[in-house]
Design a protein around this motif. Sequence first.
Motif: not given
Length: 118
Positions: A37-39, A44-47, A92-94
């Motif tokens: 996921y990443r944000q 929002e965090r996403e797949l 993003a943060v992964y």
Amino acid sequence: QVQLVESGGGLVQPGGSLRLSCAASGFSFSTSAMSWYRQAPGKERELVAGIIRAGGNPNYADSVKGRFTISRDDGKNMVYLQMNSLKPEDTAVYYCHAEIGVFRRSIWGQGTQVTVSS
């Protein structure tokens, strides 16, 4: 101790590549669905990508199809995300994610920062 530890993030120029790694421990890795996921800031965090079993068909977010590849090595309890043709919007943060056990308990890593910028 159930744990996911990501590595491989960093700063890369647009069009570049990075490979994220996630080391899993403390649970039955081969029977667990793994995903990334990443944000991004303010979002929002996403797949990003997921793979249920070794040899299974992975699934990808539309935004990364053709550029990212998820893979897993059950012998090493590792899952990877190869990211090519990176874009600034990939910044993003992964996070590495696992669903473990019969109740599909959700486990998260601490995250690794990916920054795509010139």
